[in-house]
Design an enzyme around this catalytic site. Structure first.
Site, mmCIF file in Angstrom:
data_model
loop_
_atom_site.group_PDB
_atom_site.id
_atom_site.type_symbol
_atom_site.label_atom_id
_atom_site.label_comp_id
_atom_site.label_asym_id
_atom_site.label_seq_id
_atom_site.Cartn_x
_atom_site.Cartn_y
_atom_site.Cartn_z
ATOM 1 N N HIS A 142 0.816 -1.225 0.000
ATOM 2 C CA HIS A 142 0.000 0.000 0.000
ATOM 3 C C HIS A 142 0.848 1.273 0.000
ATOM 4 C CE1 HIS A 142 -3.733 -2.129 0.499
ATOM 5 N NE2 HIS A 142 -3.416 -2.610 1.679
ATOM 6 N N ASP A 179 -2.974 -10.314 -2.443
ATOM 7 C CA ASP A 179 -3.523 -9.786 -1.184
ATOM 8 C C ASP A 179 -4.949 -9.316 -1.484
ATOM 9 O OD1 ASP A 179 -2.396 -8.389 1.646
ATOM 10 O OD2 ASP A 179 -4.101 -7.364 0.722
ATOM 11 N N HIS A 181 -6.559 -6.856 -0.566
ATOM 12 C CA HIS A 181 -6.710 -5.411 -0.746
ATOM 13 C C HIS A 181 -5.932 -4.961 -1.982
ATOM 14 C CE1 HIS A 181 -7.158 -6.301 3.644
ATOM 15 N NE2 HIS A 181 -8.305 -5.690 3.381
ATOM 16 N N ASP A 267 -5.113 -12.583 3.249
ATOM 17 C CA ASP A 267 -6.349 -12.020 3.796
ATOM 18 C C ASP A 267 -7.561 -12.244 2.897
ATOM 19 O OD1 ASP A 267 -5.067 -10.292 2.078
ATOM 20 O OD2 ASP A 267 -4.938 -8.632 3.516
HETATM 21 ZN ZN LIG Z 1 -4.409 -6.891 2.621
#
Ligand SMILES: [Zn+2]
Length: 366
Positions: A142, A179, A181, A267
């Site tokens: 991120h 991931d 996200h 996740d």
């Molecule tokens: Zn994540």
């Protein structure tokens, strides 16, 4: 066949600040008895512990690494950001950006986390290892060059890519981010470039809310070299493998990379507290087997997985163990204690057909 596993106990000592889960303390939010942010050390350390208990560690080349050098960090992050991070870290800790608290010494731990990724890529590119896993913490996907967010303080994978390119070890790099996200940091860093293909499989409308759309395909020379696959909440084993087989793997093969790097979050698992997907340990095993095969067919097997998110302390170790079994070819297993319970809770045939239709629709938009 040698698979490296890069880890360091010091990375588990990265400590966050005053949060109860993702909520800042104060008002009606009571501090938790144990832990703060969901990105806590046990979500990672327990993977290493399970590998020690089963003996998988002994089948891998276990290594640590040096901190990423200032020169390495400066290829991605501006001097002003690094200086402020270091100053706060030396002064006892603090927070920059969004949900990225760190304690005293956090700068050095983040540089070590990036250093694990750098060393993993370095060892695979030089042929010292066939492939590798870096248990980096804090995570990196991120992080923007000057704005840390989502628990990420330095852009670990980008730092490793820039290192490899600057040393002439690799030119073309494919990054697959599974991931749950969106890999907004990696996307932003390579949005204008055609030498690094970035593909992110993520839950639609999770984090960040304002990035990760299918329409965001890169800019200028980079147009077409950024692929976002936002999947509806509830996608499970079948949908993930459909996305891999119909979009991800053919795109990577067509790109002809020198190395493939996976931003490996766990996740998307069915019991992760920060997402609403239904992947199982076997999903991660199958995705790893597939990406490994594509690496073998297209870039001499050169493949590095760099750990990102995954917030179920109980389940991340089993997802990670299955991934490392697949990556290394080890016969040492850790049977998934949740597998049978999660298999019978996968989407039914009608929802799976809908999900496949959504994925096929995404493919048409690319
Ligand atoms: Zn994540």
């Amino acid at each position: 066949m040698a698979t490296g596993f890069f880890w360091d106990e010091k990375c588990f000592w990265h400590a966050g600040g005053n949060y109860a889960y993702t909520l800042p303390l104060g008002g009606h939010v009571q501090p938790l008895a144990a832990g703060g942010l969901p990105e806590n050390p046990e979500t990672k350390r327990r993977l290493k512990n399970l590998m020690d208990v089963t003996g998988l560690s002994s089948d891998l080349d276990m290594r640590s690494a040096a901190m990423a050098s200032r020169e390495d960090l400066l290829r991605v992050h501006p001097e002003g950001y690094l200086d402020e991070f270091k100053r706060l870290s030396d002064a006892g800790g603090g927070e920059l950006g969004r949900r990225t608290p760190f304690a005293a010494g956090g700068y050095e731990i983040a540089a070590l986390s990036a250093g694990l990724a750098v060393a993993a890529v370095d060892a695979v590119m030089t042929g010292a290892l066939d492939n590798a896993y870096a248990l980096s913490r804090p995570p990196g996907h991120h992080c923007l060059p000057d704005f840390p967010n989502g628990f990420c303080l330095l852009a670990n994978i980008a730092i490793a890519i820039e290192h490899a390119q600057s040393k002439g070890m690799a030119q073309r790099v494919a990054v697959l981010d599974w991931d749950v996200h969106h890999g907004n940091g990696t996307e932003a860093i390579y949005y204008d470039r055609d030498d690094v293909l970035t593909i992110s499989l993520h839950q639609e409308g999770n984090y960040p809310l304002d990035t990760g759309a299918i329409a965001d395909r890169g800019r200028g020379a980079g147009e077409g070299f950024n692929i976002n696959l936002p999947l509806p909440a509830g996608a499970g084993h079948t949908a993930y493998l459909h996305a891999m087989d119909t979009i991800v793997l053919p795109r990577i093969a067509a790109f002809q990379p020198d190395i493939i790097i996976v931003a490996c979050g766990f996740d998307a698992s069915a019991i992760d507290p920060l997402a609403r997907m239904l992947a199982t340990a076997d999903t991660f095993r199958q995705m790893t087997l597939r990406i490994k095969q594509i690496a073998e067919e297209n870039c001499g097997g050169r493949l590095v997985l760099v750990h990102e998110g995954g917030y179920s302390e109980v389940y991340v170790p089993f997802c990670g163990h299955a991934t490392l079994e697949a990556l290394s070819g080890s016969k040492i297993t850790a049977p998934d204690p949740l597998g049978p319970a999660l298999d019978v809770r996968q989407p039914g045939p009608r929802f799976d057909a809908f999900l496949k239709g959504e994925i096929d629709y995404l493919a048409q938009q690319l």
